[in-house]
Design a protein around this motif. Structure first.
Motif, PDB file in Angstrom:
ATOM      1  N   ALA A 229      15.479   6.475  41.565  1.00  0.00           N
ATOM      2  CA  ALA A 229      15.291   6.140  42.983  1.00  0.00           C
ATOM      3  C   ALA A 229      14.667   4.761  43.165  1.00  0.00           C
ATOM      4  CB  ALA A 229      14.419   7.197  43.656  1.00  0.00           C
ATOM      5  N   GLN A 230      13.976   4.279  42.151  1.00  0.00           N
ATOM      6  CA  GLN A 230      13.315   2.975  42.243  1.00  0.00           C
ATOM      7  C   GLN A 230      14.215   1.829  41.780  1.00  0.00           C
ATOM      8  OE1 GLN A 230       9.076   3.192  40.772  1.00  0.00           O
ATOM      9  NE2 GLN A 230       9.636   5.336  40.455  1.00  0.00           N
ATOM     10  N   LEU A 231      15.425   2.142  41.351  1.00  0.00           N
ATOM     11  CA  LEU A 231      16.401   1.144  40.946  1.00  0.00           C
ATOM     12  C   LEU A 231      17.480   1.002  42.007  1.00  0.00           C
ATOM     13  CD1 LEU A 231      16.834   2.322  37.242  1.00  0.00           C
ATOM     14  CD2 LEU A 231      15.623   0.257  37.985  1.00  0.00           C
ATOM     15  N   SER A 232      18.195  -0.103  41.979  1.00  0.00           N
ATOM     16  CA  SER A 232      19.305  -0.279  42.924  1.00  0.00           C
ATOM     17  C   SER A 232      20.479   0.596  42.491  1.00  0.00           C
ATOM     18  CB  SER A 232      19.734  -1.748  42.957  1.00  0.00           C
ATOM     19  OG  SER A 232      20.353  -2.102  41.716  1.00  0.00           O
ATOM     20  N   LYS A 233      21.404   0.799  43.392  1.00  0.00           N
ATOM     21  CA  LYS A 233      22.575   1.643  43.107  1.00  0.00           C
ATOM     22  C   LYS A 233      23.366   1.097  41.919  1.00  0.00           C
ATOM     23  CE  LYS A 233      26.718   3.569  45.338  1.00  0.00           C
ATOM     24  NZ  LYS A 233      26.505   4.959  44.927  1.00  0.00           N
ATOM     25  N   SER A 234      23.543  -0.213  41.849  1.00  0.00           N
ATOM     26  CA  SER A 234      24.314  -0.799  40.745  1.00  0.00           C
ATOM     27  C   SER A 234      23.571  -0.659  39.423  1.00  0.00           C
ATOM     28  CB  SER A 234      24.604  -2.274  41.028  1.00  0.00           C
ATOM     29  OG  SER A 234      23.400  -3.008  41.159  1.00  0.00           O
ATOM     30  N   GLN A 235      22.251  -0.769  39.454  1.00  0.00           N
ATOM     31  CA  GLN A 235      21.463  -0.620  38.227  1.00  0.00           C
ATOM     32  C   GLN A 235      21.562   0.792  37.672  1.00  0.00           C
ATOM     33  OE1 GLN A 235      17.704  -1.998  39.883  1.00  0.00           O
ATOM     34  NE2 GLN A 235      17.627  -3.650  38.380  1.00  0.00           N
ATOM     35  N   ARG A 236      21.447   1.774  38.547  1.00  0.00           N
ATOM     36  CA  ARG A 236      21.426   3.144  38.028  1.00  0.00           C
ATOM     37  C   ARG A 236      22.809   3.645  37.629  1.00  0.00           C
ATOM     38  NH1 ARG A 236      19.378   4.237  43.620  1.00  0.00           N
ATOM     39  NH2 ARG A 236      21.060   5.092  44.885  1.00  0.00           N
ATOM     40  N   GLU A 237      23.856   2.953  38.000  1.00  0.00           N
ATOM     41  CA  GLU A 237      25.192   3.368  37.587  1.00  0.00           C
ATOM     42  C   GLU A 237      25.491   2.944  36.148  1.00  0.00           C
ATOM     43  OE1 GLU A 237      27.777   1.909  40.631  1.00  0.00           O
ATOM     44  OE2 GLU A 237      27.492   3.680  41.913  1.00  0.00           O
ATOM     45  N   ASN A 238      24.654   2.063  35.607  1.00  0.00           N
ATOM     46  CA  ASN A 238      24.807   1.660  34.210  1.00  0.00           C
ATOM     47  C   ASN A 238      23.489   1.857  33.466  1.00  0.00           C
ATOM     48  OD1 ASN A 238      27.595   0.381  33.747  1.00  0.00           O
ATOM     49  ND2 ASN A 238      26.945  -0.527  35.694  1.00  0.00           N
ATOM     50  N   LEU A 239      22.839   2.968  33.763  1.00  0.00           N
ATOM     51  CA  LEU A 239      21.481   3.196  33.277  1.00  0.00           C
ATOM     52  C   LEU A 239      21.477   3.844  31.896  1.00  0.00           C
ATOM     53  CD1 LEU A 239      18.441   3.108  33.890  1.00  0.00           C
ATOM     54  CD2 LEU A 239      18.696   5.294  35.085  1.00  0.00           C
ATOM     55  N   VAL A 240      20.720   3.244  30.993  1.00  0.00           N
ATOM     56  CA  VAL A 240      20.516   3.781  29.643  1.00  0.00           C
ATOM     57  C   VAL A 240      19.026   4.084  29.506  1.00  0.00           C
ATOM     58  CG1 VAL A 240      20.669   3.323  27.168  1.00  0.00           C
ATOM     59  CG2 VAL A 240      22.422   2.422  28.727  1.00  0.00           C
ATOM     60  N   ILE A 241      18.690   5.313  29.110  1.00  0.00           N
ATOM     61  CA  ILE A 241      17.291   5.732  29.037  1.00  0.00           C
ATOM     62  C   ILE A 241      16.915   6.071  27.594  1.00  0.00           C
ATOM     63  CG2 ILE A 241      15.554   7.377  29.844  1.00  0.00           C
ATOM     64  CD1 ILE A 241      17.094   7.728  32.395  1.00  0.00           C
ATOM     65  N   SER A 242      15.858   5.434  27.131  1.00  0.00           N
ATOM     66  CA  SER A 242      15.352   5.680  25.785  1.00  0.00           C
ATOM     67  C   SER A 242      14.105   6.551  25.874  1.00  0.00           C
ATOM     68  CB  SER A 242      15.026   4.356  25.095  1.00  0.00           C
ATOM     69  OG  SER A 242      14.552   4.570  23.782  1.00  0.00           O
ATOM     70  N   VAL A 243      14.125   7.659  25.138  1.00  0.00           N
ATOM     71  CA  VAL A 243      13.071   8.667  25.237  1.00  0.00           C
ATOM     72  C   VAL A 243      12.349   8.798  23.898  1.00  0.00           C
ATOM     73  CG1 VAL A 243      12.538  11.058  25.831  1.00  0.00           C
ATOM     74  CG2 VAL A 243      14.506   9.922  26.895  1.00  0.00           C
ATOM     75  N   PRO A 244      11.032   8.516  23.869  1.00  0.00           N
ATOM     76  CA  PRO A 244      10.278   8.780  22.634  1.00  0.00           C
ATOM     77  C   PRO A 244      10.245  10.283  22.387  1.00  0.00           C
ATOM     78  CG  PRO A 244       8.768   8.201  24.423  1.00  0.00           C
ATOM     79  CD  PRO A 244      10.167   8.040  24.949  1.00  0.00           C
ATOM     80  N   SER A 245      10.714  10.715  21.219  1.00  0.00           N
ATOM     81  CA  SER A 245      11.032  12.132  21.033  1.00  0.00           C
ATOM     82  C   SER A 245      10.295  12.743  19.847  1.00  0.00           C
ATOM     83  CB  SER A 245      12.547  12.310  20.844  1.00  0.00           C
ATOM     84  OG  SER A 245      13.246  11.826  21.987  1.00  0.00           O
ATOM     85  N   GLY A 246       9.624  13.872  20.115  1.00  0.00           N
ATOM     86  CA  GLY A 246       8.950  14.638  19.071  1.00  0.00           C
ATOM     87  C   GLY A 246       9.465  16.064  19.073  1.00  0.00           C
ATOM     88  N   ASN A 247       9.056  16.821  20.115  1.00  0.00           N
ATOM     89  CA  ASN A 247       9.528  18.201  20.257  1.00  0.00           C
ATOM     90  C   ASN A 247      10.796  18.289  21.101  1.00  0.00           C
ATOM     91  OD1 ASN A 247       9.043  20.761  19.310  1.00  0.00           O
ATOM     92  ND2 ASN A 247       7.740  21.374  21.012  1.00  0.00           N
ATOM     93  N   PHE A 248      11.225  17.177  21.656  1.00  0.00           N
ATOM     94  CA  PHE A 248      12.495  16.990  22.361  1.00  0.00           C
ATOM     95  C   PHE A 248      12.579  17.684  23.719  1.00  0.00           C
ATOM     96  CE2 PHE A 248      13.654  14.945  18.522  1.00  0.00           C
ATOM     97  CZ  PHE A 248      14.734  14.127  18.816  1.00  0.00           C
ATOM     98  N   GLY A 249      11.447  18.083  24.293  1.00  0.00           N
ATOM     99  CA  GLY A 249      11.470  18.611  25.648  1.00  0.00           C
ATOM    100  C   GLY A 249      11.799  17.537  26.673  1.00  0.00           C
TER     101      GLY A 249
END
Length: 427
Positions: A229-249
């Motif tokens: 919601a804090q990004l523009s429409k064009s930004q979120r349509e090409n959004l890549v999210i990196s998640v620091p992962s341990g237990n993977f919840g």
């Protein structure tokens, strides 16, 4: 809302049952029978955080709880923001550490406390959970002082940061903390053993507040929408999210957000040296190795509990696991990334720095990158101070607990000894 046990599909429960029960038969995780979708995502993203989260969680829970009750639960749980900060062109940090215990698990812990209160049948409850650092504090503070609820938190002795330990091992009252002689996976194994003891479960009203509890996972879905919601429409349509992962919840919650309709292009699972999942995605072989202690201790997990939910979601949605990005980062590399971010004017700690590093390496032209900052840098003051040759100021919640005495008891990695603790706490 109906959920089924991933291991034994014939076990089907309501949302309330899943929250109270935690795990299904044979230590199976609960998973929604149906996932709602939102057709007008732009309109949903135009709502404020609480209103939008109420709509998301009401759609997941269904008619089991009225929307006005869900709204009150969300309003009580989400009393702090989840802002994004620009790091450099095309890359943003999602800050999830503005809650009372300065970590992303405040969202899930507080919503679970609200959920358990809403669906409780009035009996006494003992919450048993394992933590690699941040879960303990979030759960302890969310349930502190609640009537008829005792909380027992297991953590690996000497393997979490001193300030993490102080934040949840100094409360007392209905919060009982136990330092286990072993690693986080040993703590998780003890929790699972307790849930396998049907007589014990019934006698003490056993429940868990790990991300295996569906209410915690559902709450985490909401901040992915808040980030978009804090990004523009064009930004979120090409959004890549990196998640620091341990237990993977956390990654599970992000993938569920995508399943609900949030237009996320792809996810990256970023781990430390405990790289079971990146190796599995590379080779197809599930080969957990002994857990290695790292400077990103909240991710020191070699057998992630939530991974079966990710595989189940990919099966249901017909998503190939190969579409998940992956990367494993050493302590030396995470330290380099903490320095890199600091030079760009952003103070981060090793978990967020790991997610940033893998994202920066894999982001392609035209994509917008977002990495999750899951804890305040001061929670890892010793590590960050050493890397940056600095002296981070402690925020008020940490400063308050830093001078308090630890109230934990120490225990061998022995289920019978733990069982005696659980029975004593309930009396």
């Amino acid at each position: 809302m109906k959920l089924y046990n991933i291991k034994e599909n014939d076990e089907q429960v309501s949302f309330g049952q899943a929250v109270r029960q935690g795990l299904g038969r044979n230590q199976g995780l609960f998973f929604p029978q149906q996932l709602p979708t939102f057709d007008d995502i732009d309109a949903l993203l135009g709502e404020d955080f609480v209103t939008r989260s109420t709509k998301i969680l009401s759609a997941l829970i269904g008619d089991e709880l009225p929307p006005e009750q869900v709204n009150a639960m969300v309003d009580a749980a989400f009393q702090f923001p989840a802002p994004i900060k620009s790091i450099k062109e095309g890359i943003y940090a999602l800050e999830l550490f503005h809650g009372p215990t300065l970590a992303f698990k405040d969202f899930g812990g507080r919503f679970m406390a609200q959920s358990l209160t809403a669906v409780s049948d009035g009996g006494k409850i003992t919450i048993l959970t394992a933590t690699s650092g941040d879960t303990g504090a979030a759960v302890a503070h969310a349930f502190y002082g609640m009537q008829d609820i005792n909380v027992v938190i297991l953590y690996p002795q000497g393997k979490i940061s001193p300030l993490q330990e102080k934040l949840f091992c100094t409360l007392g009252n209905n919060i009982h903390t136990v330092a286990i002689d072993g690693d986080f996976d040993a703590c998780q194994a003890l929790v699972k053993q307790a849930f396998d003891d049907a007589e014990l479960r019934k006698e003490i009203g056993l429940n868990s507040a790990n991300s295996i509890n569906i209410s915690r996972l559902m709450a985490q879905i909401c901040y992915y929408f808040e980030a978009a919601a804090q990004l523009s429409k064009s930004q979120r349509e090409n959004l890549v999210i990196s998640v620091p992962s341990g237990n993977f919840g956390n990654l599970t919650a992000g993938l569920l957000a995508k399943a609900l309709g949030l237009p996320i292009k792809r996810f990256i699972a970023a781990t430390n040296a405990n790289d079971t999942v990146p190796r599995y995605l590379e080779t197809g072989q599930w080969d957990p190795k002994p857990t290695v202690a790292t400077t990103s201790n909240a991710m020191d997990v070699s057998q992630p509990n939530n991974w079966p939910r990710i595989e189940e979601l990919c099966r249901v949605k017909k998503w190939g696991l190969e579409t998940l990005g992956k990367g494993a980062v050493t302590d030396a590399q995470s330290a380099e990334s903490v320095k890199d971010l600091h030079q760009q004017g952003y103070l981060c700690e090793p978990h967020g720095a790991i997610a940033y590093r893998v994202l920066d390496e894999q982001l392609q032209a035209g994509e917008t990158g977002l990495f999750l900052c899951t804890a305040h840098p001061a929670k890892f003051k010793e590590v960050v101070d050493e890397i940056l040759e600095s002296d981070i100021e402690l925020p008020a919640p940490l400063a308050k607990h830093a001078v308090m005495d630890l109230l934990s008891e120490q225990l061998a990695n022995d289920f019978d000894a733990l069982k005696q603790v659980l029975l004593r706490v309930q009396k």
